[in-house]
Design a protein around this motif. Structure first.
Motif, PDB file in Angstrom:
ATOM      1  N   MET A   1       0.850  -1.193   0.000  1.00  0.00           N
ATOM      2  CA  MET A   1       0.000   0.000   0.000  1.00  0.00           C
ATOM      3  C   MET A   1       0.885   1.242   0.000  1.00  0.00           C
ATOM      4  SD  MET A   1      -3.037   1.046   2.652  1.00  0.00           S
ATOM      5  CE  MET A   1      -1.951   0.849   4.048  1.00  0.00           C
ATOM      6  N   ASP A   2       0.679   2.090  -0.971  1.00  0.00           N
ATOM      7  CA  ASP A   2       1.485   3.299  -1.122  1.00  0.00           C
ATOM      8  C   ASP A   2       0.732   4.481  -0.523  1.00  0.00           C
ATOM      9  OD1 ASP A   2       2.943   5.475  -1.898  1.00  0.00           O
ATOM     10  OD2 ASP A   2       3.290   4.776  -3.946  1.00  0.00           O
ATOM     11  N   PRO A   3       1.265   5.127   0.538  1.00  0.00           N
ATOM     12  CA  PRO A   3       0.571   6.265   1.150  1.00  0.00           C
ATOM     13  C   PRO A   3       0.301   7.392   0.163  1.00  0.00           C
ATOM     14  CG  PRO A   3       2.370   5.518   2.534  1.00  0.00           C
ATOM     15  CD  PRO A   3       2.497   4.805   1.224  1.00  0.00           C
ATOM     16  N   GLU A   4       1.172   7.541  -0.854  1.00  0.00           N
ATOM     17  CA  GLU A   4       0.946   8.615  -1.812  1.00  0.00           C
ATOM     18  C   GLU A   4      -0.265   8.329  -2.699  1.00  0.00           C
ATOM     19  OE1 GLU A   4       5.627   9.958  -2.190  1.00  0.00           O
ATOM     20  OE2 GLU A   4       4.507   9.352  -3.967  1.00  0.00           O
ATOM     21  N   VAL A   5      -0.563   7.047  -2.887  1.00  0.00           N
ATOM     22  CA  VAL A   5      -1.712   6.675  -3.697  1.00  0.00           C
ATOM     23  C   VAL A   5      -2.976   6.657  -2.859  1.00  0.00           C
ATOM     24  CG1 VAL A   5      -2.695   4.837  -5.119  1.00  0.00           C
ATOM     25  CG2 VAL A   5      -0.250   5.345  -5.257  1.00  0.00           C
ATOM     26  N   GLU A   6      -2.872   6.171  -1.636  1.00  0.00           N
ATOM     27  CA  GLU A   6      -4.030   6.044  -0.752  1.00  0.00           C
ATOM     28  C   GLU A   6      -3.778   6.775   0.565  1.00  0.00           C
ATOM     29  OE1 GLU A   6      -6.898   4.960  -1.169  1.00  0.00           O
ATOM     30  OE2 GLU A   6      -6.929   3.517  -2.815  1.00  0.00           O
ATOM     31  N   PRO A   7      -3.698   8.096   0.554  1.00  0.00           N
ATOM     32  CA  PRO A   7      -3.363   8.813   1.787  1.00  0.00           C
ATOM     33  C   PRO A   7      -4.407   8.644   2.888  1.00  0.00           C
ATOM     34  CG  PRO A   7      -4.034  10.339   0.066  1.00  0.00           C
ATOM     35  CD  PRO A   7      -3.861   9.007  -0.584  1.00  0.00           C
ATOM     36  N   THR A   8      -5.685   8.607   2.521  1.00  0.00           N
ATOM     37  CA  THR A   8      -6.718   8.467   3.546  1.00  0.00           C
ATOM     38  C   THR A   8      -6.680   7.074   4.148  1.00  0.00           C
ATOM     39  OG1 THR A   8      -8.123  10.045   2.376  1.00  0.00           O
ATOM     40  CG2 THR A   8      -9.174   8.684   4.048  1.00  0.00           C
ATOM     41  N   ARG A   9      -6.495   6.069   3.304  1.00  0.00           N
ATOM     42  CA  ARG A   9      -6.417   4.700   3.816  1.00  0.00           C
ATOM     43  C   ARG A   9      -5.215   4.531   4.732  1.00  0.00           C
ATOM     44  NH1 ARG A   9      -8.003   0.603  -0.573  1.00  0.00           N
ATOM     45  NH2 ARG A   9      -9.843   1.908  -0.246  1.00  0.00           N
ATOM     46  N   GLN A  10      -4.091   5.159   4.373  1.00  0.00           N
ATOM     47  CA  GLN A  10      -2.911   5.107   5.231  1.00  0.00           C
ATOM     48  C   GLN A  10      -3.187   5.811   6.552  1.00  0.00           C
ATOM     49  OE1 GLN A  10       0.271   3.532   4.476  1.00  0.00           O
ATOM     50  NE2 GLN A  10       0.264   3.761   6.707  1.00  0.00           N
ATOM     51  N   ALA A  11      -3.940   6.916   6.514  1.00  0.00           N
ATOM     52  CA  ALA A  11      -4.285   7.633   7.748  1.00  0.00           C
ATOM     53  C   ALA A  11      -5.159   6.768   8.643  1.00  0.00           C
ATOM     54  CB  ALA A  11      -5.006   8.939   7.412  1.00  0.00           C
ATOM     55  N   VAL A  12      -6.096   6.023   8.043  1.00  0.00           N
ATOM     56  CA  VAL A  12      -6.928   5.107   8.821  1.00  0.00           C
ATOM     57  C   VAL A  12      -6.059   4.038   9.481  1.00  0.00           C
ATOM     58  CG1 VAL A  12      -8.737   3.345   8.673  1.00  0.00           C
ATOM     59  CG2 VAL A  12      -9.017   5.512   7.449  1.00  0.00           C
ATOM     60  N   LEU A  13      -5.141   3.462   8.711  1.00  0.00           N
ATOM     61  CA  LEU A  13      -4.251   2.448   9.265  1.00  0.00           C
ATOM     62  C   LEU A  13      -3.379   3.015  10.373  1.00  0.00           C
ATOM     63  CD1 LEU A  13      -2.975  -0.343   9.338  1.00  0.00           C
ATOM     64  CD2 LEU A  13      -1.516   0.341   7.419  1.00  0.00           C
ATOM     65  N   ASP A  14      -2.826   4.197  10.167  1.00  0.00           N
ATOM     66  CA  ASP A  14      -1.969   4.814  11.188  1.00  0.00           C
ATOM     67  C   ASP A  14      -2.729   5.000  12.501  1.00  0.00           C
ATOM     68  OD1 ASP A  14       0.047   4.898   9.345  1.00  0.00           O
ATOM     69  OD2 ASP A  14      -0.117   7.047   8.930  1.00  0.00           O
ATOM     70  N   LEU A  15      -3.989   5.427  12.403  1.00  0.00           N
ATOM     71  CA  LEU A  15      -4.795   5.637  13.608  1.00  0.00           C
ATOM     72  C   LEU A  15      -5.135   4.311  14.290  1.00  0.00           C
ATOM     73  CD1 LEU A  15      -7.213   8.515  12.558  1.00  0.00           C
ATOM     74  CD2 LEU A  15      -5.571   8.555  14.440  1.00  0.00           C
ATOM     75  N   ILE A  16      -5.374   3.275  13.503  1.00  0.00           N
ATOM     76  CA  ILE A  16      -5.652   1.972  14.104  1.00  0.00           C
ATOM     77  C   ILE A  16      -4.417   1.450  14.821  1.00  0.00           C
ATOM     78  CG2 ILE A  16      -6.218  -0.442  13.581  1.00  0.00           C
ATOM     79  CD1 ILE A  16      -8.045   0.603  11.349  1.00  0.00           C
ATOM     80  N   VAL A  17      -3.239   1.671  14.234  1.00  0.00           N
ATOM     81  CA  VAL A  17      -1.988   1.306  14.905  1.00  0.00           C
ATOM     82  C   VAL A  17      -1.872   2.045  16.236  1.00  0.00           C
ATOM     83  CG1 VAL A  17       0.521   1.499  14.793  1.00  0.00           C
ATOM     84  CG2 VAL A  17      -0.748   0.686  12.798  1.00  0.00           C
ATOM     85  N   GLU A  18      -2.191   3.333  16.216  1.00  0.00           N
ATOM     86  CA  GLU A  18      -2.006   4.167  17.403  1.00  0.00           C
ATOM     87  C   GLU A  18      -3.071   3.943  18.456  1.00  0.00           C
ATOM     88  OE1 GLU A  18      -2.089   8.918  18.638  1.00  0.00           O
ATOM     89  OE2 GLU A  18      -1.827   8.333  16.540  1.00  0.00           O
ATOM     90  N   LYS A  19      -4.339   3.830  18.041  1.00  0.00           N
ATOM     91  CA  LYS A  19      -5.438   3.864  18.998  1.00  0.00           C
ATOM     92  C   LYS A  19      -6.170   2.538  19.148  1.00  0.00           C
ATOM     93  CE  LYS A  19      -6.273   8.811  18.362  1.00  0.00           C
ATOM     94  NZ  LYS A  19      -5.698   9.127  19.681  1.00  0.00           N
ATOM     95  N   GLY A  20      -5.823   1.539  18.337  1.00  0.00           N
ATOM     96  CA  GLY A  20      -6.535   0.283  18.404  1.00  0.00           C
ATOM     97  C   GLY A  20      -6.466  -0.381  19.775  1.00  0.00           C
ATOM     98  N   PRO A  21      -7.516  -1.098  20.179  1.00  0.00           N
ATOM     99  CA  PRO A  21      -8.761  -1.364  19.464  1.00  0.00           C
ATOM    100  C   PRO A  21      -9.613  -0.099  19.340  1.00  0.00           C
ATOM    101  CG  PRO A  21      -8.441  -2.905  21.303  1.00  0.00           C
ATOM    102  CD  PRO A  21      -7.485  -1.785  21.493  1.00  0.00           C
ATOM    103  N   VAL A  22     -10.092   0.170  18.135  1.00  0.00           N
ATOM    104  CA  VAL A  22     -10.848   1.386  17.884  1.00  0.00           C
ATOM    105  C   VAL A  22     -11.945   1.080  16.874  1.00  0.00           C
ATOM    106  CG1 VAL A  22      -9.287   2.142  16.031  1.00  0.00           C
ATOM    107  CG2 VAL A  22     -10.600   3.840  17.318  1.00  0.00           C
TER     108      VAL A  22
END
Length: 227
Positions: A1-22
């Motif tokens: 997954m390329d953050p430059e191609v899917e910036p919103t999806r990468q942001a969702v993943l980053d938040l799940i890494v940080e705040k999960g379970p969410v």
């Protein structure tokens, strides 16, 4: 997954890494998106193996309907944030152990523990004497260094909080050398000035590194004391 191609999806993943379970609704509020839009990204991330649904134990009665789904990052999702030097570092430490013996790993872990303490001591000291404020300051500093750290309340009494690290830049190395996790725990205890307890680690397969931090030390009354 390329953050430059899917910036919103990468942001969702980053938040799940940080705040999960969410949940999707919490992610939607943070990202200012509709819940439906977030769920589309969650579906894609889950299909690709970056995240997984996580069961949350609940007590007491619940309302009608299905409980909200909570998500955490999988090991594959964690690896999207890891540095390329992890494999090299693990091999280098392994070579050191073979050449100099296991005592060299213990010495290296102790040195790393002191380095962590020196790095974050001024930040934690500036937060004052309140244990919770010190934990918050340490979490903020860790997040700035890529650890995706948060401080979470735990139920009942308010005697302790949990310092959670959703990402560990040295996770692959710690898989082989758990002394690094212990060294970090010891550094946290010295920084916060309390006895902390490591409850879970990414290196052992958990979805987050969790350290219990007492923020209220109950007063022990001895028999015969007044008041």
């Amino acid at each position: 997954m390329d953050p430059e191609v899917e910036p919103t999806r990468q942001a969702v993943l980053d938040l799940i890494v940080e705040k999960g379970p969410v949940t999707a609704s919490i992610l939607a509020k943070i990202l200012k998106l509709t819940t439906a839009a977030v769920r589309r990204h969650i579906s894609a991330l889950e299909k690709d193996g970056y995240i997984a649904e996580h069961d949350i134990a609940t007590g007491g009665s619940r309302g009608r309907g299905r409980p909200a789904r909570h998500y955490v990052a999988t090991p594959k999702g964690q690896k999207t944030l890891e540095k390329d030097y992890s494999d090299l570092a693990s091999k280098a430490i392994g070579f050191m152990a073979n050449a100099l013996g296991p005592e060299a790993i213990d010495a290296f872990a102790a040195s790393r523990s002191r380095d962590i303490e020196r790095k974050y001591a001024p930040i934690v000291r500036a937060a004052g004497n309140n244990p919770r404020a010190k934990a918050d300051a340490l979490a903020d500093a860790l997040t700035a260094d890529g650890y995706a750290a948060t401080v979470r309340e735990v139920g009942g009494g308010g005697f302790a909080v949990q310092l959670c690290q959703g990402h560990c830049p040295v996770q692959d190395v710690a898989d082989d050398f758990p002394q690094l996790c212990e060294a970090e725990t010891q550094a946290f205890a010295r920084l916060l000035g309390v006895h902390v307890q490591r409850l879970a680690t990414l290196a052992s397969g958990d979805h987050v590194c969790t350290t219990s931090v007492p923020v209220v030390i109950p007063k022990i009354r001895f028999r015969g004391e007044n008041g």
